[in-house]
Scaffold this motif. Sequence first.
Motif: not given
Length: 408
Positions: A297-324
Amino acid sequence: MHKRLLRGVPVSSHLGATKPAPVGLVPGQRDHRLDFFRGLALVMIFINHVPGTVYEYVTNRNFGFSDAAEAFVFMSGLAAGLAYSSAFAPGNNLWLAVSRPWARARYLYFVHLSITVICLAIVACAARYFDLAELLTKNNIKALFADPLATMIGIPLLTHQLGYLNILPLYAVLLVSTPAIILLGRKFPYWVLAGSILLWVIAGQFRLNLPNFPNSGGWFFNPFSWQLLFVIGVLSGMAMKQGKQFIPAHPVAFVLALAYLIATIVVMKYPPAGEAFRAGLSAISKMGAPFYITWFDKTFLSLPRLLHALAVFYVFASIPQMRVIASSRLAVPLRIMGRQGLAVFATGTVLSIALQAVKAWLSKEGITDTVLIDGLMLGSGIFALWLLAYVLTRTVDMRRTQSQTKTP
């Protein structure tokens, strides 16, 4: 989405490093990744807001449970934390600090009303002059004709929102709450996070939402649920402003987040895996788990969506090449668009509604969708958005240069 620097040297090394990069920021330094990823999210949103093109199948929502909306809300919170938190330091005028995000919320409100009127005019023009009356039944416009008086009341109250014009009301409401988030977050950041999680649970458990007058139901983007991403963004931005990090960097967390992202791609692209995953969620649901834990569910930001979004943010924030990558010349167009996020989003929304009308007319004329036609429409729209962002950015830079020149 930024890694911490210690004495000016990046903590992490290459992608294969066992320890992910922290996400802090040297005070006074501008990290281009926020502008870059915000610009990328805006392009994804624009493409997705013109449904039926062949290019919507290559946007990020086809490779995971979340989409660009989650990124937009998180980065809006991140930007708010960076922009407003220092004004709430002890000794500063509290009212002046509060007035800044509230003024921004007021501005968002009027931008939303403006683009709503413009989009209604586009649809009305398409129906009147191009015989596309079917557009009057889409995007939640039908209520305007079924109950015009109530709908005209609901639009300025933000209780009636057109399809694809839902996110600015959410953003405005969240900005109103920003002073409280920052004030409490300065002393009790993890208690604020705990309270935000609790509110997310309560919203899902009791289906708490703002009203959707004159229609039934509530807001498409439920503020009581989506505030969680915004709060995490604000707290992260506040920490970055001080050269710190809010979300701890840990190799195990990085591996788990990356594994979740890979698993979601498999679930999305490999039908047997998708069926098995849905069967597992169904079994958990039958055991009594609430819908916001087991649905998408998108309206209530269900857990599968929430965890996926947080995982995306964390992974891309952790890759040094993203700054380059984000700092490279090739990324300049996206950085410029991200820097002018509101103007690009508002204009992109209007353009997307216009392109929906164009696609409806092409379909009526028997012109089938092709890679070329869709590419010309979307490419022209994205170029127009970049040109707008470029002009606005150059104007700001010229004003700043002129001001510095005049300073004695």
